[in-house]
Design an enzyme around this catalytic site. Structure first.
Site, PDB file in Angstrom:
ATOM      1  N   LYS A 127       9.725   9.456  -2.268  1.00  0.00           N
ATOM      2  CA  LYS A 127       9.432   8.035  -2.063  1.00  0.00           C
ATOM      3  C   LYS A 127       9.782   7.674  -0.623  1.00  0.00           C
ATOM      4  O   LYS A 127      10.821   8.109  -0.116  1.00  0.00           O
ATOM      5  CB  LYS A 127      10.241   7.203  -3.062  1.00  0.00           C
ATOM      6  CG  LYS A 127       9.895   5.723  -3.084  1.00  0.00           C
ATOM      7  CD  LYS A 127      10.676   5.000  -4.184  1.00  0.00           C
ATOM      8  CE  LYS A 127      10.287   3.537  -4.298  1.00  0.00           C
ATOM      9  NZ  LYS A 127      11.031   2.831  -5.358  1.00  0.00           N
ATOM     10  N   SER A 171      11.838   0.791 -11.473  1.00  0.00           N
ATOM     11  CA  SER A 171      10.879   1.335 -10.500  1.00  0.00           C
ATOM     12  C   SER A 171      10.610   2.832 -10.603  1.00  0.00           C
ATOM     13  O   SER A 171       9.698   3.333  -9.940  1.00  0.00           O
ATOM     14  CB  SER A 171      11.336   1.009  -9.073  1.00  0.00           C
ATOM     15  OG  SER A 171      11.036  -0.323  -8.760  1.00  0.00           O
ATOM     16  N   SER A 209       8.093   0.205  -8.568  1.00  0.00           N
ATOM     17  CA  SER A 209       7.657   0.332  -7.202  1.00  0.00           C
ATOM     18  C   SER A 209       7.384   1.777  -6.759  1.00  0.00           C
ATOM     19  O   SER A 209       6.697   1.983  -5.767  1.00  0.00           O
ATOM     20  CB  SER A 209       8.718  -0.249  -6.268  1.00  0.00           C
ATOM     21  OG  SER A 209       9.901   0.522  -6.315  1.00  0.00           O
TER      22      SER A 209
END
Lengths: 498, 100
Positions: free
Chosen positions: A94, A193, A169
């Site tokens: 990420k 997330s 996310s």
């Protein structure tokens, strides 16, 4: 294989060859010399080449560095060395995990092109285990969002249906694993997330106990809630990745001291005689779709059929989780994001004095959702409103921890939906922030309590898209949590539409 | 009962948070923040006056280490990321204004 719209035949979610291998199979093959890390990497890069334009899982693909790293891993094997537990396994990171000299943007204009001067602890640990970083995964800006649409680089598309969101996310990380761009990915989970995008993309996602994984080098959103965790296509792979990244780190003063037992070694025991509580308040939470609810009922029955003792349990305060979270997380964020001031790194917009420079830099650098949360948090912490909002939210956090403690006095793990719906169409919720926040209703309680939780795929909804079921456990309950998740995985229906 | 957020409140917090907002943004955020704060009102029904607050999932205490010299970040590498540098320092716009 999956029977979802693009899951059969040709499509970004239909995997074959080396890109369909588990991380364990890749690592075992590379360590024994039967597979070359270079060959594994090239097949993954070819898949990225074929589908990335449609999926947009990455902000950056680091192909050259990955090739150099794969050659090192192969050379180590040839020299008789063991490159580690994740030898030759392609991973996506990420884009809020610091990578030295490699852009780390948090999908924000304010950090466009920023190259950190150090590596996150988890990045070092993955490298030390022989993993090959294939790229930096797209995300909602600063991890604020549930659809990966709040990204300065544009949205990620769900590999199972390109017209839908991947969740967020950590949507890029989830999509990368679902699309076979990488066998593993790392994300971060502040209110769901990791788990919500895992559910929407049909993969496994683990939010570990707060403090189990070092946050050093994780760009902060809400520091008392943030936790890094893995995405994988199986529970066993997720457990392996968790074993690699967990452990005390002196660079993170909130990381838990002491040794933690391997979770991977605890798998394979089934769920027989374990006590599983189905959380009543989440099964009927606001906006819960009937097909998701039905999947959780099926999962509970399937666990009972394997010998688990399954009952309904009430955890009353989880109903207030969403409200508490949307005070606490923005409050912490408003403080953490004060550092983006145009002085030491990132974007700067000129101004006549320093205040004007701050104001125009932050106005130009942050997207709308980040501005919303900063203002919400600033408001919740401001004079006159602190007690009404932030103070009350912290008390709700106490109630939730008490309720969970009580539930875990009778149950080993708890069960709930992960997300109230399957993947929704791109654009469906961007105009209504509150509707987007409701996606997190089932995942938030674990963050507020600091407890671990995992989402695993359990069949498909009416639309043929993946449904995720969540297994929750008390602090440091990862071994029993993943044991139950693995038992569920073994009996999960394979993607037939309801 | 917590009050509803007004446009003036939003302008005030935007200033506190050092965010320059357009008139359109002010209108939009006022509506959206009011909607989120409205949802948060469900907490008001709870009788929690006697419940202690939780700021963090686990009890935290200060973590100390030996005060030994160790390498820090490379200065040039750090400064290379700055928008403006002068004589190995971060350069910023004027902080104090001229006397009126």
């Amino acid at each position: 294989m999956s029977g979802s719209p693009s899951g059969s035949g040709e499509g970004p979610a239909a995997l074959s060859g080396l890109t369909s291998l588990s991380a364990r199979a890749i690592a075992a093959g590379v360590r024994s010399g039967e597979l070359s890390a270079a060959a594994v990497l090239e097949e993954h890069l070819a898949r990225v080449e074929r589908w990335e334009q449609q999926v947009h899982a990455f902000n950056l693909v680091t192909a050259d560095a990955a090739r150099a790293r794969a050659a090192q891993v192969d050379a180590a094997v040839a020299a008789g060395e063991d490159p580690g537990l994740l030898a030759g396994v392609p991973v996506a990171l990420k884009d809020l995990l610091c990578t030295r000299g490699v852009p780390t943007t948090c999908s924000s204009r304010i950090l466009a092109g920023w190259c950190p001067p150090y590596d996150a602890t988890v990045v070092k640990k993955m490298a030390a285990a022989g993993a090959i970083v294939i790229g930096k995964a797209n995300m909602d800006e600063f991890a604020m969002g549930s659809s990966t649409e709040h990204s300065a680089t544009g949205p990620t598309h769900n590999p199972h249906d390109l017209s839908r969101v991947p969740g967020g996310s950590s949507g890029g990380s989830a999509a990368a694993v679902a699309a076979g761009f990488s066998a593993l990915a790392l994300g971060s989970d502040t209110g769901g997330s990791i788990r919500q995008p895992a559910a929407l993309c049909g993969v496994v996602g683990v939010k570990p106990t707060y403090g189990l994984v070092s946050r050093y080098g994780l760009v902060a959103f809400a520091s008392s809630l943030d936790q890094i965790g893995p995405f994988a296509r199986s529970v066993a792979d997720a457990a392996l990745a968790l074993d690699v990244i967990s452990g005390h780190d002196e660079r993170d003063s909130t990381s838990l001291p002491g040794e933690h037992p391997s979770v991977a070694s605890r798998l394979g025991r089934g769920a027989e005689d374990l006590r599983v509580g189905v959380i009543a308040e989440l099964a009927s939470a606001e906006g819960m779709a009937p097909d998701v609810s039905a999947a959780v009922t099926d999962a509970a029955e399937a666990l009972a059929a394997t010998g688990a003792k399954v009952e309904e349990v009430s955890v009353p305060s989880v109903r207030y989780g969403l409200s508490a979270y949307y005070m606490i997380a923005p409050a912490e964020a408003s403080s953490n994001l004060a550092r983006y001031d145009g002085v030491r790194y990132g974007l700067r917009r000129d101004g006549n004095d320093i205040t004007e420079m701050y104001m125009s830099t932050r106005a130009a650098g942050f997207g709308p959702e980040v501005k919303r949360r900063i203002m919400l948090g600033t408001y919740a912490l401001s004079a006159g409103y602190y007690d009404a909002y932030y103070g009350k939210a912290q008390k709700v956090r106490t109630l939730m921890i008490r309720d969970f403690d009580l539930a875990y006095s009778s149950f080993d793990v708890l069960l709930s939906p992960t997300s109230p719906t399957t993947a929704f169409p791109l654009g469906a919720k961007t105009a209504d922030p509150l509707a987007m926040y409701l996606s997190d209703v089932c995942t938030i309680p674990s963050n507020l309590a600091g407890h671990p939780a995992v989402s695993i795929p359990f069949g498909a909804g009416e639309d043929g898209l993946p449904v995720g079921v969540q297994v929750l456990a008390p602090a440091l309950g990862e071994p029993v949590m993943l044991q139950v998740a693995e038992a569920l995985e073994a009996v999960a229906p394979r993607g037939e539409a309801r | 009962m917590a009050p509803t957020i007004s446009k003036q409140d939003v302008a005030h917090v935007a200033r506190l948070a050092r965010l320059a907002l357009s008139e359109e943004e002010l209108e939009l955020y006022t509506t959206q923040l009011a909607s989120v704060l409205g949802h948060a009102r469900d907490i008001e029904a709870l009788d929690i006056a006697d419940v202690p607050p939780t700021a963090h999932p686990f009890p935290l205490s200060n973590v100390l280490r030996e005060d030994e010299p160790r390498p820090c970040l490379d200065r040039d590498e750090v400064l290379a990321a700055a928008p403006e540098v002068e004589s190995a320092r971060f350069r910023i716009p004027r902080i104090l204004s001229e006397a009126p």
